[in-house]
Design an enzyme around this catalytic site. Structure first.
Site, PDB file in Angstrom:
ATOM      1  N   HIS A  87      -3.406  -5.092   0.342  1.00  0.00           N
ATOM      2  CA  HIS A  87      -2.845  -5.636   1.582  1.00  0.00           C
ATOM      3  C   HIS A  87      -2.887  -7.165   1.549  1.00  0.00           C
ATOM      4  O   HIS A  87      -3.857  -7.791   2.000  1.00  0.00           O
ATOM      5  CB  HIS A  87      -3.626  -5.114   2.792  1.00  0.00           C
ATOM      6  CG  HIS A  87      -3.318  -3.690   3.122  1.00  0.00           C
ATOM      7  ND1 HIS A  87      -2.311  -3.334   3.990  1.00  0.00           N
ATOM      8  CD2 HIS A  87      -3.869  -2.535   2.669  1.00  0.00           C
ATOM      9  CE1 HIS A  87      -2.262  -2.019   4.078  1.00  0.00           C
ATOM     10  NE2 HIS A  87      -3.190  -1.507   3.290  1.00  0.00           N
ATOM     11  N   CYS A 100       0.835  -1.199   0.000  1.00  0.00           N
ATOM     12  CA  CYS A 100       0.000   0.000   0.000  1.00  0.00           C
ATOM     13  C   CYS A 100       0.877   1.260   0.000  1.00  0.00           C
ATOM     14  O   CYS A 100       1.517   1.562  -1.000  1.00  0.00           O
ATOM     15  CB  CYS A 100      -0.980  -0.039   1.169  1.00  0.00           C
ATOM     16  SG  CYS A 100      -2.378   1.112   0.977  1.00  0.00           S
ATOM     17  N   GLU A 111      -1.537  -9.262   3.364  1.00  0.00           N
ATOM     18  CA  GLU A 111      -1.566  -9.897   4.691  1.00  0.00           C
ATOM     19  C   GLU A 111      -2.984 -10.299   5.097  1.00  0.00           C
ATOM     20  O   GLU A 111      -3.167 -11.100   6.023  1.00  0.00           O
ATOM     21  CB  GLU A 111      -0.936  -8.987   5.747  1.00  0.00           C
ATOM     22  CG  GLU A 111      -1.698  -7.740   6.116  1.00  0.00           C
ATOM     23  CD  GLU A 111      -1.463  -6.553   5.180  1.00  0.00           C
ATOM     24  OE1 GLU A 111      -1.868  -5.432   5.557  1.00  0.00           O
ATOM     25  OE2 GLU A 111      -0.875  -6.742   4.091  1.00  0.00           O
TER      26      GLU A 111
END
Length: 246
Positions: A216, A114, A218
């Site tokens: 993102h 990001c 994750e």
């Protein structure tokens, strides 16, 4: 290298206060950044905002993750004045630029997430759109209204890129939480685009794993996210900077 590679993750900073975690300034980072790196086979460690320590810290690491956050890099870095919606954290940006400089010089694998992708573009000589609604006011909400652990839109992955190779995909569903975007990738190559043309991933072309994504990974929205993180960790494992030093 047979051991898990040691991965540095840049931390955020908050000013503290009577209603905060601490009354004094403190570092913070979402837990899933760490758990995602662990699940991919790495050993994650947080990096403080100390540019003078960048060389010493990076000398012990096998890879660098430049994380995202609710702030923007100083547009003076690419020759512009701040937009009214631009919010700065100069100490964090200074530290992240120092880590990027050292990691790049050492040819260590880098993953920008990001805002980390946006800072990579700046570090490689590029520039940003300071407020995407001024540039791309179309139907895609790059600050998605639904929760961040759900997809916001699709991205198309350009063939022949590192991102294409590590994910094995031509498109991905991603989350989206940004009001700025890359206008000019500088010396980096664009490797993914949103349907409205906003740049969603950038990468080097020199054989080193240096890749930035606007979403993102994750949060593991798409199967390609796990493959992306695994590819980064594999690159860090094979970079073996600590093994060479030993």
């Amino acid at each position: 290298m047979t051991r898990a590679p040691l991965i540095g993750l840049t931390l955020d900073i908050e000013p503290g206060g009577s209603e905060a975690f601490s009354r004094f300034p403190y570092h913070a980072l979402r837990q899933n950044y760490f758990s995602a790196i662990t699940a991919a086979g790495g050993l994650p460690v947080g990096l403080p905002h100390e540019p003078v320590l960048a060389a010493a810290l990076m000398a012990r690491l096998d890879g660098l993750v430049v994380t995202g956050g609710a702030f923007d890099p100083d547009p003076a870095l690419y020759g512009e004045r701040p937009h009214p919606m631009t919010t700065l954290k100069p100490g964090r940006t200074d530290a992240e630029l120092a880590y990027l400089h050292v990691a790049r010089a050492a040819r260590l694998p880098i993953l920008g997430i990001c805002g980390g992708m946006q800072l990579m573009a700046i570090a490689w000589g590029g520039a940003l759109h300071q407020h995407l609604p001024d540039h791309a006011p179309g139907p895609i909400a790059h600050e998605q209204p639904n929760p961040r652990d759900e997809p916001g839109h699709a991205v198309g992955i350009l063939p022949g890129t590192l991102l294409s190779r590590v994910t094995g995909q031509t498109s991905m569903q991603v989350n989206s939480s940004h009001h700025q975007g890359v206008r000019d990738p500088g010396a980096l190559q664009v490797s993914a685009l949103a349907p409205d043309g906003v740049i969603e991933a950038i990468e080097t072309q020199d054989g080193i794993f240096a890749l930035g994504v606007q979403w993102h990974p994750e949060f593991a929205i798409d199967p390609g996210d796990a493959r992306l993180l695994a590819g980064f960790i594999d690159a860090a494992r094979h970079a073996t900077p600590q093994d060479r030093r030993a």
